[in-house]
Write a protein that holds these residues in place. Sequence first.
Motif, short mmCIF file in Angstrom:
data_model
loop_
_atom_site.label_atom_id
_atom_site.label_comp_id
_atom_site.label_asym_id
_atom_site.label_seq_id
_atom_site.Cartn_x
_atom_site.Cartn_y
_atom_site.Cartn_z
N THR A 1 -0.72 -7.04 3.02
CA THR A 1 0.48 -6.25 2.75
C THR A 1 1.65 -7.16 2.38
O THR A 1 2.42 -6.85 1.46
N ALA A 2 1.79 -8.28 3.05
CA ALA A 2 2.85 -9.25 2.71
C ALA A 2 2.61 -9.82 1.31
O ALA A 2 3.54 -9.97 0.52
N TYR A 3 1.36 -10.11 1.00
CA TYR A 3 1.01 -10.61 -0.34
C TYR A 3 1.30 -9.55 -1.39
O TYR A 3 1.72 -9.86 -2.51
N ARG A 4 1.12 -8.28 -1.03
CA ARG A 4 1.41 -7.18 -1.96
C ARG A 4 2.87 -7.22 -2.38
O ARG A 4 3.20 -6.97 -3.54
N ASP A 5 3.77 -7.53 -1.45
CA ASP A 5 5.18 -7.63 -1.80
C ASP A 5 5.41 -8.71 -2.85
O ASP A 5 6.19 -8.54 -3.78
N VAL A 6 4.71 -9.83 -2.71
CA VAL A 6 4.82 -10.93 -3.68
C VAL A 6 4.29 -10.49 -5.03
O VAL A 6 4.92 -10.70 -6.07
N THR A 7 3.11 -9.86 -5.04
CA THR A 7 2.51 -9.46 -6.32
C THR A 7 3.31 -8.35 -6.98
O THR A 7 3.38 -8.29 -8.21
N ARG A 8 3.92 -7.48 -6.18
CA ARG A 8 4.77 -6.42 -6.77
C ARG A 8 5.94 -7.06 -7.50
O ARG A 8 6.28 -6.67 -8.61
N LYS A 9 6.57 -8.06 -6.89
CA LYS A 9 7.70 -8.75 -7.52
C LYS A 9 7.26 -9.47 -8.78
O LYS A 9 7.93 -9.39 -9.82
N GLU A 10 6.13 -10.17 -8.73
CA GLU A 10 5.62 -10.87 -9.91
C GLU A 10 5.33 -9.90 -11.04
O GLU A 10 5.65 -10.16 -12.20
#
Length: 121
Positions: free
Chosen positions: A71-80
């Motif tokens: 879920t934390a990685y999802r925040d990164v990928t959403r921003k990218e």
Amino acid sequence: MSHVSRSAAVPPDDLSGPLTLDDLENRADKAYARHMETYTAVTVLHRVHMDHAVWNDTASDTLGLAREMVTAYRDVTRKEWYEAYIAWATAAGFEIPADMVNDGTDIPTGAADDPPDHPVY
């Protein structure tokens, strides 16, 4: 619609040379695919959890931690993905949908970007 050629050079965003619209579109597509993989990962973790009738605290805690990390990685990928999409859409001259406009407080998310964390059975 844009009148820019798909092979027309766009100013570089990382000093590695000019990018074409195809390059920018490819970046956005790849970033979107990485972002959507996070939903698949959480779905798999949920299914593993639901398929095992007997759980101990360690297994449950481990899956919970894995889900938090994804879920934390999802925040990164959403921003990218958002940044890559905006770069491509802007260079291509496309109008950016209102639900994709960032007011500076958060990376906007639309309904299509928010599938359920758990599959609906």
